[in-house]
Design a protein around this motif. Structure first.
Motif, short mmCIF file in Angstrom:
data_model
loop_
_atom_site.label_atom_id
_atom_site.label_comp_id
_atom_site.label_asym_id
_atom_site.label_seq_id
_atom_site.Cartn_x
_atom_site.Cartn_y
_atom_site.Cartn_z
N PHE A 154 -23.93 -23.08 14.08
CA PHE A 154 -23.85 -22.19 15.22
C PHE A 154 -24.40 -20.79 14.93
O PHE A 154 -25.29 -20.31 15.62
CB PHE A 154 -22.41 -22.11 15.72
CG PHE A 154 -22.19 -21.08 16.79
CD1 PHE A 154 -22.82 -21.20 18.02
CD2 PHE A 154 -21.37 -19.99 16.57
CE1 PHE A 154 -22.63 -20.25 19.01
CE2 PHE A 154 -21.18 -19.04 17.55
CZ PHE A 154 -21.81 -19.17 18.76
N ALA A 155 -23.87 -20.13 13.91
CA ALA A 155 -24.26 -18.74 13.66
C ALA A 155 -24.76 -18.50 12.25
O ALA A 155 -24.91 -17.34 11.86
CB ALA A 155 -23.09 -17.80 13.96
N GLY A 156 -25.01 -19.54 11.47
CA GLY A 156 -25.71 -19.32 10.21
C GLY A 156 -24.93 -19.48 8.94
O GLY A 156 -25.29 -18.86 7.92
N ALA A 157 -23.87 -20.29 8.89
CA ALA A 157 -23.18 -20.53 7.63
C ALA A 157 -24.14 -21.09 6.58
O ALA A 157 -24.04 -20.77 5.39
CB ALA A 157 -22.00 -21.49 7.84
N THR A 158 -25.09 -21.91 7.04
CA THR A 158 -26.12 -22.44 6.14
C THR A 158 -27.41 -21.63 6.25
O THR A 158 -27.96 -21.19 5.23
CB THR A 158 -26.41 -23.91 6.44
OG1 THR A 158 -25.25 -24.69 6.11
CG2 THR A 158 -27.57 -24.43 5.63
N VAL A 159 -27.88 -21.42 7.47
CA VAL A 159 -29.18 -20.78 7.66
C VAL A 159 -29.21 -19.37 7.06
O VAL A 159 -30.19 -18.98 6.43
CB VAL A 159 -29.54 -20.71 9.16
CG1 VAL A 159 -30.83 -19.94 9.37
CG2 VAL A 159 -29.67 -22.12 9.73
N VAL A 160 -28.14 -18.62 7.22
CA VAL A 160 -28.10 -17.25 6.71
C VAL A 160 -27.40 -17.19 5.35
O VAL A 160 -27.98 -16.75 4.36
CB VAL A 160 -27.39 -16.32 7.70
CG1 VAL A 160 -27.28 -14.90 7.13
CG2 VAL A 160 -28.12 -16.30 9.04
N HIS A 161 -26.15 -17.67 5.31
CA HIS A 161 -25.32 -17.44 4.12
C HIS A 161 -25.67 -18.37 2.96
O HIS A 161 -25.78 -17.92 1.81
CB HIS A 161 -23.85 -17.54 4.51
CG HIS A 161 -23.44 -16.50 5.49
ND1 HIS A 161 -23.16 -15.20 5.13
CD2 HIS A 161 -23.29 -16.55 6.84
CE1 HIS A 161 -22.85 -14.51 6.20
NE2 HIS A 161 -22.93 -15.29 7.25
N SER A 162 -25.81 -19.65 3.22
CA SER A 162 -26.14 -20.56 2.12
C SER A 162 -27.55 -20.33 1.59
O SER A 162 -27.78 -20.47 0.39
CB SER A 162 -25.99 -22.01 2.57
OG SER A 162 -24.63 -22.35 2.72
N VAL A 163 -28.48 -19.97 2.46
CA VAL A 163 -29.83 -19.64 1.97
C VAL A 163 -29.75 -18.50 0.97
O VAL A 163 -30.30 -18.57 -0.14
CB VAL A 163 -30.76 -19.29 3.15
CG1 VAL A 163 -32.03 -18.59 2.64
CG2 VAL A 163 -31.15 -20.54 3.92
N GLY A 164 -29.06 -17.42 1.35
CA GLY A 164 -28.90 -16.31 0.42
C GLY A 164 -28.15 -16.71 -0.83
O GLY A 164 -28.49 -16.28 -1.94
N GLY A 165 -27.13 -17.56 -0.68
CA GLY A 165 -26.35 -18.00 -1.84
C GLY A 165 -27.14 -18.88 -2.80
O GLY A 165 -27.04 -18.72 -4.02
N TRP A 166 -27.95 -19.80 -2.27
CA TRP A 166 -28.76 -20.66 -3.14
C TRP A 166 -29.79 -19.84 -3.92
O TRP A 166 -30.00 -20.07 -5.12
CB TRP A 166 -29.47 -21.73 -2.32
CG TRP A 166 -28.63 -22.88 -1.89
CD1 TRP A 166 -28.36 -23.28 -0.62
CD2 TRP A 166 -27.96 -23.82 -2.74
NE1 TRP A 166 -27.55 -24.39 -0.61
CE2 TRP A 166 -27.30 -24.75 -1.91
CE3 TRP A 166 -27.85 -23.97 -4.13
CZ2 TRP A 166 -26.53 -25.81 -2.42
CZ3 TRP A 166 -27.08 -25.02 -4.64
CH2 TRP A 166 -26.44 -25.91 -3.79
N VAL A 167 -30.42 -18.90 -3.25
CA VAL A 167 -31.41 -18.05 -3.94
C VAL A 167 -30.71 -17.21 -5.01
O VAL A 167 -31.21 -17.07 -6.14
CB VAL A 167 -32.15 -17.14 -2.94
CG1 VAL A 167 -33.06 -16.16 -3.67
CG2 VAL A 167 -32.96 -17.99 -1.97
#
Length: 505
Positions: free
Chosen positions: A159-172
């Motif tokens: 919905f608001a980016g738990a993966t798109v925003v937060h997990s992307v930053g976390g994986w990097v």
């Protein structure tokens, strides 16, 4: 695309709230790191925001929300004509640019206190200009222009980016942490759970609350309209965050008998991240449960990082990656199927959510690790040990502070062995108070040394000092008279004093 003016206004307002999260990240990261690196952390937050927005305007927005090319990338809306004619385009771009900047800023805190500033800007450009918009297109394409991303078409919901925003930053962040190694001294002690203390924990807590405040716009604005679902989404966000705080406080109390200042901060953020993926499709009890489990997952991930000796300076990977993964899975477990609107069963939805998580890991972690592994073969990613010891405020930016100057004066006194010099005092500051007390100690120590020297000088008994091999290093006038020693120690050894007339070398 025409939208009611109130929807445009709502999205602009939510964009301002999400921008507020940049202030929160700055305070949080600067407060959780040492003062000798706080300016560097703050400057990284400002620089990555500017870089992210510029790249996103140049082509990132087009890749993410342009007309979809077979669901893989956008092919229109590059250099969008924002701020001129289309009010909805301007509002939508503003909101999404804030999201892009948020994803990049996550990496700043995790890699703090050792990464070179130029390398960090390169990292920010890679995320804002490639990793984030491409994955974002796979999930959210179709929100503005025609077409749909291939993951979104498969039924993946975020919905608001738990993966798109937060997990992307976390994986990097995880990829870079594995390449740059821990801060000097982080794992030198026997107990790896002993952390390097932050410089200003109240400021870090203020940063967490600013993030909390901004999250209402982060999730509330993701409806892209001011509709009846907004109040429930904001309340679910609130409940998820406070549940994360409560469970972490209770867990630490149970395990350690007290709660430190940092754990509730990360519990709050983990709860918020976890509820972000499904805030529109869950009930209030679900939000509490998802946020609470998010706090527990954060604690487990934190323990795993310590076991693997990965040094995350602010806990960004446990908060944004681990809690983001859990929140993405929770969409299938707790989300209302009618609101999700994918037409999938719970089991099918869970498989799609797992698929999205794995794709995000392969893309975000894989690209970041490959690029910076190749870069590491050519240039150093982290500052030198001496620069790290001095602090990145000085070594990376040439910025001096009162504390640094005080420490340099004190170090000079230590090298000179001088008990008479006093350091400059800057009145009405904490560092000035420390300098004043240091001067008082130096004066008292100088007087004590003078008295001791006078006693040693005037005493009739002989006093000598010598090394382990018997070589004399000093003697008082009494020793000179007793042993007829010369004015200089030369190469006189202790055993020579015990043989009459044999002190000469």
């Amino acid at each position: 695309m025409e939208k009611p003016l109130f929807d445009v206004f709502w999205l602009v307002l939510c964009s301002a709230l999400v921008f507020n999260m940049q202030l929160g990240f700055l305070c949080l990261e600067a407060g959780l790191t040492r003062s000798k690196n706080a300016i560097n952390v703050a400057l990284k937050n400002m620089a990555d925001f500017a870089l992210s927005v510029l790249l996103y305007w140049l082509y990132g927005f087009g890749i993410m929300f342009g007309l979809s090319q077979t669901g893989w990338w956008g092919t229109s809306h590059f250099l969008p004509d924002v701020g001129h004619t289309d009010a909805w385009l301007s509002a939508f771009f503003l909101f999404q640019a804030m999201f892009c900047a948020t994803s990049v800023t996550i990496i700043s805190g995790a890699t703090a206190e050792r990464l070179r500033f130029g390398v960090y800007l390169t990292l920010g450009a890679l995320v804002a200009g490639l990793i984030y918009p491409v994955f974002g297109h796979w999930v959210w394409a179709g929100s503005f222009a025609d077409g749909q991303g291939w993951l979104g078409a498969a039924g993946f919901v975020d919905f608001a980016g738990a993966t798109v925003v937060h997990s992307v930053g976390g994986w990097v962040a995880l990829a870079v942490l594995m390449l740059i190694g821990p801060r000097s001294g982080r794992f030198d002690q026997d107990d790896p759970s002993l952390t390097i203390p932050g410089s200003n924990l109240p400021m870090a807590m203020l940063g967490a609350l600013l993030l909390f405040f901004g999250w209402f716009g982060f999730n509330g604005g993701s409806t892209l309209s001011a509709n009846a679902a907004v109040p429930g989404i904001v309340v679910n966000t609130l409940l998820g965050g406070v549940a994360g705080v409560a469970v972490v406080i209770a867990l630490n109390w149970r395990l350690r008998g007290f709660t430190d200042a940092i754990q509730p901060i990360n519990g709050l953020l983990a709860g918020l991240v976890a509820v972000t993926a499904s805030a529109h499709a869950i009930s209030a009890p679900d939000a509490v449960l998802i946020g609470a489990v998010g706090g527990l997952v954060m604690k487990l991930a934190e323990t795993a990082l310590l076991r693997w000796r990965l040094d995350d300076a602010v806990g960004a990977v446990p908060v944004h990656l681990a809690a983001g993964i859990w929140g993405t899975l929770a969409v299938a477990l707790f989300g209302d199927p009618e609101i999700l609107g994918t037409g999938l069963s719970v089991a099918e939805q869970l498989l799609v959510q797992v698929k999205g998580i794995l794709v995000c890991a392969a893309w975000s972690f894989g690209v970041a690790y490959l690029v910076f592994w190749l870069m590491k073969r050519r240039i150093p990613l982290r500052v030198t040990p001496e620069a790290e010891r001095l602090g990145l405020n000085i070594s990376e930016h040439g910025t001096r502070t009162e504390l640094i100057e005080l420490l340099e004066h004190m170090e000079g006194d230590a090298r000179a062995g001088d008990f008479h010099g006093e350091v400059p005092v800057e009145p009405f500051t904490e560092v000035g108070q420390i300098a004043s007390q240091y001067n008082r100690v130096i004066r008292a120590l100088g007087l004590a040394v003078e008295k001791t020297q006078a006693i040693v000088r005037d005493i009739r008994d002989g006093i000598v000092t010598f090394q382990a091999d018997g070589l004399l290093t000093s003697f008082n006038p009494g020793s000179q008279r007793l042993f007829a020693l010369p004015g200089e120690t030369g190469t006189v050894r202790l055993h020579q004093l015990l043989v009459e007339d044999n002190w000469q070398p």
